[in-house]
Scaffold this motif. Structure first.
Motif, mmCIF file in Angstrom:
data_model
loop_
_atom_site.group_PDB
_atom_site.id
_atom_site.type_symbol
_atom_site.label_atom_id
_atom_site.label_comp_id
_atom_site.label_asym_id
_atom_site.label_seq_id
_atom_site.Cartn_x
_atom_site.Cartn_y
_atom_site.Cartn_z
ATOM 1 N N ASP A 293 -21.516 23.670 12.642
ATOM 2 C CA ASP A 293 -21.309 22.218 12.574
ATOM 3 C C ASP A 293 -21.510 21.694 11.161
ATOM 4 O O ASP A 293 -21.983 20.579 10.953
ATOM 5 C CB ASP A 293 -22.219 21.483 13.565
ATOM 6 N N TRP B 251 -17.513 17.621 9.087
ATOM 7 C CA TRP B 251 -17.459 16.399 9.879
ATOM 8 C C TRP B 251 -17.197 16.679 11.343
ATOM 9 O O TRP B 251 -17.834 16.097 12.222
ATOM 10 C CB TRP B 251 -16.324 15.497 9.367
ATOM 11 N N SER B 252 -16.217 17.521 11.618
ATOM 12 C CA SER B 252 -15.813 17.727 13.010
ATOM 13 C C SER B 252 -16.130 19.127 13.506
ATOM 14 O O SER B 252 -15.478 19.638 14.410
ATOM 15 C CB SER B 252 -14.314 17.451 13.163
ATOM 16 N N HIS C 171 -9.152 10.255 19.309
ATOM 17 C CA HIS C 171 -10.310 10.248 18.423
ATOM 18 C C HIS C 171 -10.375 11.482 17.521
ATOM 19 O O HIS C 171 -11.321 11.641 16.749
ATOM 20 C CB HIS C 171 -11.595 10.155 19.240
ATOM 21 N N ALA C 172 -9.384 12.358 17.605
ATOM 22 C CA ALA C 172 -9.379 13.558 16.768
ATOM 23 C C ALA C 172 -9.313 13.161 15.296
ATOM 24 O O ALA C 172 -8.677 12.177 14.923
ATOM 25 C CB ALA C 172 -8.207 14.453 17.126
ATOM 26 N N LEU C 173 -9.966 13.957 14.449
ATOM 27 C CA LEU C 173 -10.117 13.589 13.045
ATOM 28 C C LEU C 173 -9.864 14.785 12.155
ATOM 29 O O LEU C 173 -10.400 15.869 12.367
ATOM 30 C CB LEU C 173 -11.541 13.068 12.795
ATOM 31 N N HIS C 174 -9.030 14.582 11.143
ATOM 32 C CA HIS C 174 -8.891 15.526 10.053
ATOM 33 C C HIS C 174 -9.207 14.802 8.755
ATOM 34 O O HIS C 174 -8.784 13.654 8.557
ATOM 35 C CB HIS C 174 -7.463 16.078 9.970
ATOM 36 N N GLU D 21 -11.118 19.643 7.035
ATOM 37 C CA GLU D 21 -10.485 20.346 8.146
ATOM 38 C C GLU D 21 -9.138 20.959 7.753
ATOM 39 O O GLU D 21 -8.616 21.802 8.461
ATOM 40 C CB GLU D 21 -10.304 19.406 9.338
ATOM 41 N N ARG E 230 -13.644 6.989 11.417
ATOM 42 C CA ARG E 230 -12.229 6.883 11.756
ATOM 43 C C ARG E 230 -11.686 5.534 11.319
ATOM 44 O O ARG E 230 -12.368 4.523 11.447
ATOM 45 C CB ARG E 230 -12.034 7.099 13.259
#
Length: 356
Positions: A81, A84-85, A133-136, A141, A304
């Protein structure tokens, strides 16, 4: 243009100290896939997230501030972890800021985009994801701008028309979009706002962006930086050790966190909004719930970004409503010394990197 087969770049080889940043001149140039563009990177800049990702600070196993192990890595950080994601794959090309020129396009992209000067949207939803809510993050990432060439989905390469230099434009994407994102989340208007960490990239951006909305800005900084922040638009200055006035602000925009965090809620008025996008002084804080509920306050986290944030930012730049703040420029090959200078926190605004 005729594309070379290899490029100069900096690879992050794992979580840890500055030794994990390796400069190479033999990394293959990426090719744009369907829906993507290839960008020749003209300039970029250093951000806290670059350092925090390198050290593994985002791991929940880490409880200290961002600077305490920034040159050696965070002891106890978990690779599972550390970003960020979640977990990263290594090697990774970092770099959240990018000003460049589109030099090739992938299948399905208008060839007329070749030659456009662009800024890359650093925080975005990954292509094809059904998770809203997915984040790059560009440079986390997915590979970013610490290289001569980079690829990104065409919608995240936003054309810009500006007389500013490449280095000046490269100071905007990450810090200013982060600041604008927090300001939009807090719905800041012509109110009184307190900004912590105000001399850094995000903090100094927030001063300008808050002023363009008519806010009265109080900046928390060291005395040596006070005059420069007034020139950016700060109406009042508080020292980092000064007592905060109670019940005085409609919004607190916090980038610091740390042991003085409870004072920030005391400084908010009834129905005040607290918004954070950083915790350089430490992520673990003490909350007195009585302050929160008796003053009807709102706590907001901000990572986000609404899709309009980045186009709004580009429009502000094109209209000359905000200006770049570049403290120094280092060559990409000197990325370690650039991060060392960044970590001393003696500058205001951004430390940029030039591309050979």
């Amino acid at each position: 243009m005729t594309l070379p087969s290899t490029m100069k770049t900096v690879l992050l080889t794992g979580h840890g100290g500055l030794e994990k940043l390796v400069y190479r001149e033999d990394v293959p140039v990426p090719r744009p896939g369907p829906g993507e563009v290839l960008i020749r990177v003209r300039a970029l800049a250093v951000n806290n997230t670059d350092v925090n990702t390198r050290t593994g600070w985002y791991s929940k196993a880490v409880r200290g501030d961002t600077n305490s192990a920034a040159t050696t890595g965070c002891g106890g950080a978990s690779d599972a972890d550390g970003a960020w994601s979640g977990a990263l794959s290594f090697p990774r090309i970092q770099g959240a800021d990018c000003c460049g020129e589109i030099v090739a396009v992938g299948e399905g992209v208008d060839a007329g985009r070749v030659g456009q000067r662009v800024l890359v949207r650093p925080i975005h939803r990954p292509a094809g994801s059904e998770d809203p809510h997915a984040l790059h993050t560009f440079g986390s990432e997915r590979d970013g701008a610490f290289a001569q060439f980079t690829v990104i989905e065409t919608e995240h390469a936003v054309a810009i028309d500006s007389p500013l230099t490449d280095v000046e434009l490269a100071s905007f994407p990450c810090a200013f979009s982060t600041a604008e994102g927090t300001i939009q989340r807090a719905d800041l208007g012509p109110e009184r706002v307190l900004i912590t960490g105000a001399s850094g990239g995000v903090g100094s951006a927030a001063i300008q962006l808050a002023k363009r909305r008519g806010a009265h800005v109080t900046a928390v900084t060291s005395p040596s930086k006070a005059e420069a922040l007034r020139e950016l638009g700060a109406d009042a200055i508080l020292g980092r050790e000064d007592a905060l006035p109670t019940d005085s602000f409609d919004v607190v925009l916090d980038l610091v966190g740390g042991p003085r965090w409870p004072e920030l809620l005391e400084a908010l008025r009834v129905r005040g909004r607290y918004v954070t996008s950083g915790a350089i002084a430490g992520p673990i804080v003490e909350l007195d719930l009585r302050t929160l509920y008796l003053k009807d306050q709102t706590l907001i986290g901000s990572t986000r970004q609404d899709p309009r944030v980045f186009p709004d930012l580009v429009a502000y730049v094109e209209r000359g409503e905000i200006r770049p703040v570049v403290a120094d420029v280092h060559p990409l090959s000197k990325i370690r010394s650039a991060q060392e200078a960044f970590l001393k926190k003696g500058h205001i605004g951004k430390i940029a990197l030039s591309i050979p």
